[in-house]
Design a protein around this motif. Sequence first.
Motif, PDB file in Angstrom:
ATOM      1  N   ASP A 149      -0.656   4.321  20.258  1.00 32.09           N
ATOM      2  CA  ASP A 149      -0.708   5.053  21.299  1.00 32.09           C
ATOM      3  C   ASP A 149       0.293   6.527  21.318  1.00 32.09           C
ATOM      4  OD1 ASP A 149      -2.229   3.117  22.323  1.00 32.09           O
ATOM      5  OD2 ASP A 149      -0.824   2.302  23.773  1.00 32.09           O
ATOM      6  N   TYR A 150       1.534   6.180  20.671  1.00 31.96           N
ATOM      7  CA  TYR A 150       2.528   7.379  20.717  1.00 31.96           C
ATOM      8  C   TYR A 150       1.901   8.404  19.604  1.00 31.96           C
ATOM      9  CZ  TYR A 150       6.665   4.827  22.652  1.00 31.96           C
ATOM     10  OH  TYR A 150       7.754   4.346  23.292  1.00 31.96           O
ATOM     11  N   ILE A 151       1.328   8.029  18.546  1.00 34.32           N
ATOM     12  CA  ILE A 151       0.692   8.975  17.653  1.00 34.32           C
ATOM     13  C   ILE A 151      -0.420   9.710  18.290  1.00 34.32           C
ATOM     14  CG2 ILE A 151       2.063   8.132  15.662  1.00 34.32           C
ATOM     15  CD1 ILE A 151      -0.685   6.988  14.607  1.00 34.32           C
ATOM     16  N   VAL A 152      -1.240   8.928  18.905  1.00 38.70           N
ATOM     17  CA  VAL A 152      -2.539   9.543  19.606  1.00 38.70           C
ATOM     18  C   VAL A 152      -2.057  10.619  20.667  1.00 38.70           C
ATOM     19  CG1 VAL A 152      -4.482   8.987  20.826  1.00 38.70           C
ATOM     20  CG2 VAL A 152      -4.105   7.604  18.947  1.00 38.70           C
ATOM     21  N   ALA A 153      -1.077  10.173  21.149  1.00 38.19           N
ATOM     22  CA  ALA A 153      -0.702  11.012  22.705  1.00 38.19           C
ATOM     23  C   ALA A 153       0.147  12.274  21.797  1.00 38.19           C
ATOM     24  CB  ALA A 153      -0.001  10.326  23.631  1.00 38.19           C
ATOM     25  N   TYR A 154       0.912  12.038  20.840  1.00 41.30           N
ATOM     26  CA  TYR A 154       1.761  13.087  20.479  1.00 41.30           C
ATOM     27  C   TYR A 154       1.481  13.665  18.846  1.00 41.30           C
ATOM     28  CZ  TYR A 154       3.986  12.071  24.693  1.00 41.30           C
ATOM     29  OH  TYR A 154       4.582  11.716  26.119  1.00 41.30           O
ATOM     30  N   PRO A 155       0.095  13.848  18.465  1.00 42.35           N
ATOM     31  CA  PRO A 155      -0.052  14.043  17.198  1.00 42.35           C
ATOM     32  C   PRO A 155       0.700  15.049  16.273  1.00 42.35           C
ATOM     33  CG  PRO A 155      -1.877  15.071  18.700  1.00 42.35           C
ATOM     34  CD  PRO A 155      -0.841  14.535  19.726  1.00 42.35           C
ATOM     35  N   ASP A 156       1.133  16.053  17.298  1.00 46.34           N
ATOM     36  CA  ASP A 156       2.104  17.273  16.442  1.00 46.34           C
ATOM     37  C   ASP A 156       3.143  16.825  16.277  1.00 46.34           C
ATOM     38  OD1 ASP A 156      -0.281  18.826  16.715  1.00 46.34           O
ATOM     39  OD2 ASP A 156       0.567  19.766  18.507  1.00 46.34           O
TER      40      ASP A 156
END
Length: 543
Positions: A21-28
Motif C-alpha cells: 500500500d505504501y509504494i502504491v500511495a507514494y510511488p515517487d
Amino acid sequence: MNKPDFARFYPHDDLTQILNDYIVAYPDIASLEVIGKSHEGRDIHALTITNTKTGDPLDKPAFYVDGNIHGSEVTASTTALYWAWTLLSGHGSDDQVTRLADECTFYIIPVVSPDGVERALKEGGFVRSGTRMYPHEEPKDGLHPEDIDGNGLILQMRIQDDGGGWKISDKDPRLLVQRRFNDTEGPFYRVYSEGLIQNFNGVEVKEAPRKQGLDFNRNFPANWEPQVKQGGSGEYPFSEPETRALAEFITSHPNIHSFHSLHTGMESIIRPPAVQTDKDMPREDLNRVREIGKLGVDLTGYVLFSYRKLNDDIYVAHGDFATWIYEQLGLLVFCCELWDVRARGGKNYVELNEMNRERDLDGLEEVEAAALKWNDEELGGEAFTDWHPFDHPQLGPVEIGGWNRLYRNNAPPKLLGETCEKMSRFFLAHAEAYPRLRAEIHEIEQIGDNVYTISVAIRNDGYLPTNVTQQAVKMKQAQPVTAAIELSDGDTLLVGDPKQELGNIAGYGGRKKAEWTVRFTGEPSGTITVSSQRAGTTRLSIQ
Ligand SMILES: [Zn+2]
C-alpha cells in the motif's frame, strides 16, 4: 492512503499488504524489494524511501532501521512501519521530513525474521529468532513449551511441593517469588513452563533445549563463537538465509552511515562499543554515540549504555549485529529496546539488572507486584492469566497461569502508538546527523590562450565526518572523498589527476579544494563529480 492502524501487531501477509500500500500511495518516494527468503520461504522486505526526483537513492547518505531479528519482539515491526509512515506522510507537508527525504535515503527492513513473527503471533509461543530446528534436528527429551489447556497461550505451571523453590508473594497472591534460603514456612511450589514432557520418566522434569534455538543476532562474524560458547550462534557466521540477506543488503548499500536495530525486553538504547572499552574506543566516536544516544534518552525516556557494559554486567553476546556494524564496518549503530513491563515499576533496566545481580529479591518482588498492579489498572488485567487448576496428563493436578509473554515483552496495543511515535522522533533527530557534502565551482581562471585553472570547493556541512567514524578509518573501511573531472573530446587536461582523492572531510566546517588545469578547444565545459561513499554524490557542470 489512510493512516494504518498502529495499535496492533502485523503477521506476515498483513505487513506485506501495508508495504505494498505504501509504494502504491507514494510511488515517487517509496520502493520495495525482496532481499531474501526466510527458512520457511517468506519474503524479507526492504523499503527504500527517498525523493527519487532529487537523485538516485545510492547517491545520498542513508539511514537504516530494521526490526524483528528476534521473532517475539513484535513491537519492533510495528515501530518500523510507523517510521516509514512518518516519512511517507510527512514528505511534502512537514518541512523537516521533506528536507530529509529529499537529501537522504532511508532503508527500512521491518522484519528480519518473518517466520519467527508468524509463529509468535499465530501460535502464541516464544520464538527467539527463526524456526529452523537447531541445534538438534530432533527434539530432545524433556519439557517442551506448549499450550496444553487450549487457551491459546503458553503460560506457566505450578505444582505445590514442600521442596519447591517458589512461594506466593505477600504483596500479591498471583505473584510467585523465589523461596529464601531460610524459609521453612510454606506452601512452596515447583514452577515450569506450560507444556508436555518428552519421554517423562515419572520423576524428573527438566526443560528440554529449545527446539528452535537459533538467535540470528548471534550469527554475525564480529566476535562470533560456536554454539558451545554462544547459544544460538548457528553453524558459522551468516549460516542463515535471513542474516545473509541483511549482510548482502548492507554491503551493497555503502551509503548507509547509521543503523538502528529494534528489539524489546528492555527499555534502553544500547550504543557502541561492544568489544572495545569506552577508553579504547576512538574518543570522537565515543562523543558522537554519547551525544546522539543522550538525545534518544531525552526523547524516549529509555536508559543509555554500551554493548560493552551489556557484555560485562548483563549478558555476553557474541556475533551480534551491532558489533559487526561498528567494530568491523565502522558505522554508527544503536540497538533500541522498546518495551519491558518491569519498567512500569519505575526502575530502569540498569537498576533492574543491578538488583538482579545483587540478588535484591525484595526489590525485584516489588517490581513484579507493581507490574501486576499496572496490568490491572491500565489493561484491565488482560496480560496476566490467573492461576487455575488443570489436570496435566503426565504430572497430574497442576495450576496454569502467568503473564502472557507477548505483552510482557511488547507494548500493549493501546500504548503501541506512543512507543512508535517517540522512537520515530529519535530517528528523525539522529537522521539529521548525516554528512552533508556540498560542492561548488570555486573559480574558473584563464591563465593562457584557452588554458584555464578550474577549482572546486568541497564542504561538509553536516555533523558526521564523511568517514562517519574513526573506527572506519582504523578498519580501512573509509573510502576517501573523490573529485573527478570529465572533459569533452578535444579538451586536454594539463595539470591534476582526472580523479583526485581528497581524504575524509571533517563534519561541521570541514573543507577541501580540488584543482585542474585544462586546455579547452572552445569555452570551458565539462562535468565534475564529487563523490563520497557515505556522504553522497554531487555533479557540477563547468561553465
Ligand atoms: Zn531482541
